[in-house]
Each structure stands twice: as C-alpha cells, then as structure tokens.
Design a protein around this motif. Structure first.
Motif, PDB file in Angstrom:
ATOM      1  N   ALA A  26       0.788  -1.284   0.056  1.00 26.51           N
ATOM      2  CA  ALA A  26       0.060   0.066  -0.148  1.00 26.51           C
ATOM      3  C   ALA A  26       1.056   1.123  -0.070  1.00 26.51           C
ATOM      4  N   HIS A  27       0.290   2.195  -0.674  1.00 24.88           N
ATOM      5  CA  HIS A  27       1.067   3.684  -0.793  1.00 24.88           C
ATOM      6  C   HIS A  27       0.336   4.768  -0.160  1.00 24.88           C
ATOM      7  N   PHE A  28       0.979   5.646   0.564  1.00 28.59           N
ATOM      8  CA  PHE A  28       0.238   6.984   0.934  1.00 28.59           C
ATOM      9  C   PHE A  28       1.081   7.977   0.586  1.00 28.59           C
ATOM     10  N   TRP A  29       0.239   9.346   0.578  1.00 33.50           N
ATOM     11  CA  TRP A  29       0.835  10.543   0.090  1.00 33.50           C
ATOM     12  C   TRP A  29       0.142  11.721   0.633  1.00 33.50           C
ATOM     13  N   TYR A  30       0.682  12.976   0.198  1.00 33.21           N
ATOM     14  CA  TYR A  30       0.041  14.090   0.442  1.00 33.21           C
ATOM     15  C   TYR A  30      -0.405  14.862  -0.401  1.00 33.21           C
ATOM     16  N   PRO A  31      -1.789  14.661  -1.108  1.00 31.49           N
ATOM     17  CA  PRO A  31      -2.331  15.174  -2.264  1.00 31.49           C
ATOM     18  C   PRO A  31      -2.460  16.943  -2.069  1.00 31.49           C
ATOM     19  N   VAL A  32      -2.025  17.521  -3.088  1.00 39.16           N
ATOM     20  CA  VAL A  32      -2.403  18.946  -2.985  1.00 39.16           C
ATOM     21  C   VAL A  32      -3.221  19.344  -4.443  1.00 39.16           C
ATOM     22  N   MET A  33      -4.458  19.804  -4.258  1.00 39.79           N
ATOM     23  CA  MET A  33      -5.053  20.216  -5.574  1.00 39.79           C
ATOM     24  C   MET A  33      -4.659  21.942  -5.711  1.00 39.79           C
ATOM     25  N   LYS A  34      -4.304  22.040  -7.065  1.00 46.07           N
ATOM     26  CA  LYS A  34      -3.964  23.295  -7.658  1.00 46.07           C
ATOM     27  C   LYS A  34      -4.923  23.705  -8.670  1.00 46.07           C
ATOM     28  N   ASN A  35      -5.780  24.905  -8.474  1.00 43.80           N
ATOM     29  CA  ASN A  35      -6.713  25.299  -9.487  1.00 43.80           C
ATOM     30  C   ASN A  35      -7.525  24.307 -10.016  1.00 43.80           C
ATOM     31  N   GLY A  36      -7.840  23.400  -8.844  1.00 42.75           N
ATOM     32  CA  GLY A  36      -8.968  22.223  -9.247  1.00 42.75           C
ATOM     33  C   GLY A  36      -8.153  21.157  -9.771  1.00 42.75           C
ATOM     34  N   VAL A  37      -6.824  21.047  -9.802  1.00 40.48           N
ATOM     35  CA  VAL A  37      -6.130  19.653 -10.448  1.00 40.48           C
ATOM     36  C   VAL A  37      -5.378  19.203  -9.517  1.00 40.48           C
ATOM     37  N   ILE A  38      -5.352  17.756  -9.402  1.00 39.77           N
ATOM     38  CA  ILE A  38      -4.582  16.939  -8.538  1.00 39.77           C
ATOM     39  C   ILE A  38      -3.477  16.360  -9.398  1.00 39.77           C
ATOM     40  N   SER A  39      -2.443  16.457  -9.389  1.00 38.14           N
ATOM     41  CA  SER A  39      -1.371  15.590 -10.166  1.00 38.14           C
ATOM     42  C   SER A  39      -0.641  14.562  -9.428  1.00 38.14           C
ATOM     43  N   PHE A  40      -1.016  13.408  -9.904  1.00 34.10           N
ATOM     44  CA  PHE A  40      -0.777  12.074  -9.125  1.00 34.10           C
ATOM     45  C   PHE A  40       0.691  11.880  -8.995  1.00 34.10           C
ATOM     46  N   LEU A  41       1.368  11.255  -7.910  1.00 32.92           N
ATOM     47  CA  LEU A  41       2.820  10.694  -8.111  1.00 32.92           C
ATOM     48  C   LEU A  41       2.471   9.210  -8.664  1.00 32.92           C
ATOM     49  N   ARG A  42       3.673   8.907  -9.067  1.00 31.66           N
ATOM     50  CA  ARG A  42       3.524   7.278  -9.526  1.00 31.66           C
ATOM     51  C   ARG A  42       3.676   6.466  -7.900  1.00 31.66           C
ATOM     52  N   PRO A  43       3.003   5.132  -7.956  1.00 29.30           N
ATOM     53  CA  PRO A  43       3.182   4.550  -6.782  1.00 29.30           C
ATOM     54  C   PRO A  43       4.711   4.384  -6.202  1.00 29.30           C
ATOM     55  N   GLU A  44       5.877   4.221  -6.879  1.00 24.73           N
ATOM     56  CA  GLU A  44       6.979   4.257  -6.510  1.00 24.73           C
ATOM     57  C   GLU A  44       7.737   5.463  -5.755  1.00 24.73           C
ATOM     58  N   SER A  45       6.870   6.683  -6.201  1.00 22.75           N
ATOM     59  CA  SER A  45       7.489   7.774  -5.753  1.00 22.75           C
ATOM     60  C   SER A  45       6.607   8.293  -4.622  1.00 22.75           C
ATOM     61  N   CYS A  46       5.651   7.456  -4.025  1.00 25.77           N
ATOM     62  CA  CYS A  46       4.858   7.930  -2.882  1.00 25.77           C
ATOM     63  C   CYS A  46       5.777   8.031  -1.419  1.00 25.77           C
ATOM     64  N   PRO A  47       5.956   9.031  -0.667  1.00 26.40           N
ATOM     65  CA  PRO A  47       6.607   8.979   0.385  1.00 26.40           C
ATOM     66  C   PRO A  47       6.465   7.894   1.518  1.00 26.40           C
ATOM     67  N   LEU A  48       5.202   7.305   1.598  1.00 26.26           N
ATOM     68  CA  LEU A  48       5.233   6.229   2.571  1.00 26.26           C
ATOM     69  C   LEU A  48       4.486   4.881   1.915  1.00 26.26           C
ATOM     70  N   HIS A  49       5.069   3.844   2.279  1.00 28.95           N
ATOM     71  CA  HIS A  49       4.728   2.482   1.891  1.00 28.95           C
ATOM     72  C   HIS A  49       4.510   1.577   2.951  1.00 28.95           C
ATOM     73  N   LYS A  50       3.659   0.541   2.728  1.00 29.99           N
ATOM     74  CA  LYS A  50       3.454  -0.469   3.593  1.00 29.99           C
ATOM     75  C   LYS A  50       3.230  -1.662   3.018  1.00 29.99           C
ATOM     76  N   ARG A  51       3.880  -2.941   3.465  1.00 27.09           N
ATOM     77  CA  ARG A  51       3.783  -4.124   2.971  1.00 27.09           C
ATOM     78  C   ARG A  51       2.693  -4.843   3.617  1.00 27.09           C
ATOM     79  N   LEU A  52       1.551  -5.081   2.809  1.00 27.09           N
ATOM     80  CA  LEU A  52       0.501  -5.607   3.441  1.00 27.09           C
ATOM     81  C   LEU A  52       0.605  -7.433   3.533  1.00 27.09           C
ATOM     82  N   GLY A  53       1.301  -8.158   2.875  1.00 22.02           N
ATOM     83  CA  GLY A  53       1.253  -9.212   2.876  1.00 22.02           C
ATOM     84  C   GLY A  53       1.665 -10.059   1.534  1.00 22.02           C
ATOM     85  N   ASP A  54       2.164 -11.408   1.742  1.00 24.44           N
ATOM     86  CA  ASP A  54       2.720 -12.016   0.508  1.00 24.44           C
ATOM     87  C   ASP A  54       1.434 -12.277  -0.539  1.00 24.44           C
ATOM     88  N   MET A  55       1.996 -12.380  -1.919  1.00 25.69           N
ATOM     89  CA  MET A  55       0.868 -12.435  -2.933  1.00 25.69           C
ATOM     90  C   MET A  55       1.647 -13.172  -4.222  1.00 25.69           C
TER      91      MET A  55
END
Length: 242
Positions: A191-220
């Motif tokens: 799982a990935h977590f981040w801090y989104p910011v909307m600028k003039n109505g638009v949210i530009s997403f980070l790629r999953p690998e660029s998110c500042p926080l990651h949490k391994r949920l289990g094996d798959m």
C-alpha cells in the motif's frame, strides 16, 4: 513527460464513496474528499484492461463542488445474516476529468508479443466512447458511475480559481505482485500513502514508487499466463492476447 498513449475522459455519478481500505471491513464508512489514485485506476481498468499493460493516472480535475451526504445503511454482518444500522458518508454530485496513460508490464515477458501500443490505445479510446466494458463504480458498488471522452482542462470547474488546497495524509493505492516495480514489492501487496495537493482544481498524482510512505500488506503470488497454464490458451498459437 507526455506519453503518446494518453487517454482523457470524464467520469460522473450521483454519489461516490472513496474510503480508506481499513474502513471497508465493516461498520461506518466515510469518504475522502476526492477520489484516490486506486479508484481512478480501477475505473479505467473497468473501461479497458489487459495484463500486458499497466494504467497510470496522471491527473484528476475536480469539476463540481465537494459536498457530502450521510445515509443510514443496514449492512449485513460478515459472520451471520443479521444486520446493523450504520451511517455512510458519501460524496454527492460527483464529476471529474481524468488524464492517464499506460506502460508495458515488464513483469509479464510471456505477453511481450501483445505489446502493440497503437492497438491498445485505439481500443481504450473506443471503450471510453462506448462507456466501458464493465460497469463503472465511484468507489463502491452502490455508487454507479458513467464515463465519456473529454478534453482535459476544457469547461469550467468549481475550483479553477482556488490556488491551492491540501488534503493531508491520504491513501494512494496498492501495488499487487503482478505490477511489482522493485525487489521489495515482488511477491507482495504494497500500500502507498501520500500528501495530495489540489492546484486550481487539478491534482497531479505521484507514481506509486514515488509516494513517500509504503506499507507491505502481505505475501501474494503473481498469476502466470500461457498456454501451459490454462490461462489464455490461444496465446502461443496467435502470438498475442485478443
């Protein structure tokens, strides 16, 4: 970087519920103020998806005012047939413009012959025009959604003149084993977590690998496609997935 296989579409519905996964186990659910990366990726995957590719959401534009509505719901228990009264907080009158692109899934070399960019791009655009291959939901099944082509940035949005709005720590999405991008995400759900910011109505997403926080949920385990596995039995004969 602007990718050549970009798709742009509008998605809308009367209600949306973009809840943090931990709130989906049961009890009362409360929506985020804006759709998550994972929700928009799921919507696009319902429109068109093949294991050959991975969709990446580049940006979302919030078109309507953010409003919520609380509803009394009677969900069924997980362990028996009884139910309780719960209160769910939904977004109402949802409307968003979305820009996304796809990249090849390097975890699936067995599907390399299906990497025809023009083919997948044209099919995806046709499926958006048709309203998607599968039903569209805004976060949860009771929130029916609809899609149509658009030009990202056209039309008037409610937050066009709002310079900046932060939403704090927010769930971004999950990387499954078949979309792993590093040794840490192989054979796992992350799982990935981040801090989104909307600028003039638009949210530009980070790629999953660029998110500042990651949490391994289990094996798959990653599902393998090929004629010898029983999945896509015509893969070797035709050289691609149709």
């Amino acid at each position: 970087m602007r990718h050549p296989n970009i798709v742009e579409f509008e998605v809308w519905g009367d209600y949306g519920l973009f809840a943090e996964p931990i709130l989906r186990v049961g009890g009362e659910k409360c929506t985020y103020q804006v759709p998550t990366y994972e929700t928009l990726k799921g919507i696009l995957s319902s429109v068109y998806w093949k294991p050959t590719l991975i969709w990446y959401i580049d940006a979302v534009r919030v078109m309507n005012q953010i409003q919520t509505e609380v509803k009394g719901i009677r969900p069924i228990h997980y362990n028996d047939s009884r139910n309780d009264l719960s209160y769910y907080t939904y977004l109402k009158n949802c409307r968003y413009q979305v820009r996304a692109h796809f990249e090849w899934n390097e975890n699936r070399p067995e599907l390399a012959k299906d990497r025809n960019e023009n083919k997948h791009h044209e099919i995806a655009k046709r499926m958006i025009t048709k309203g998607g291959r599968r039903d569209i939901f805004l976060g949860t099944r009771e929130c029916q959604g609809y899609v149509a082509p658009c030009v990202f940035g056209e039309g008037e949005g409610f937050y066009d003149s709002l310079a900046e709005l932060s939403f704090g720590l927010m769930y971004h999405g999950i990387t499954y084993a078949d979309e792993a991008y590093s040794t840490q995400t192989q054979a796992a759900m992350t799982a990935h977590f981040w801090y989104p910011v909307m600028k003039n109505g638009v949210i530009s997403f980070l790629r999953p690998e660029s998110c500042p926080l990651h949490k391994r949920l289990g094996d798959m385990r990653m599902k393998v496609f090929g004629a010898d596995t029983g999945n896509f039995s015509g893969l070797r004969e035709f050289g691609e997935v149709t």
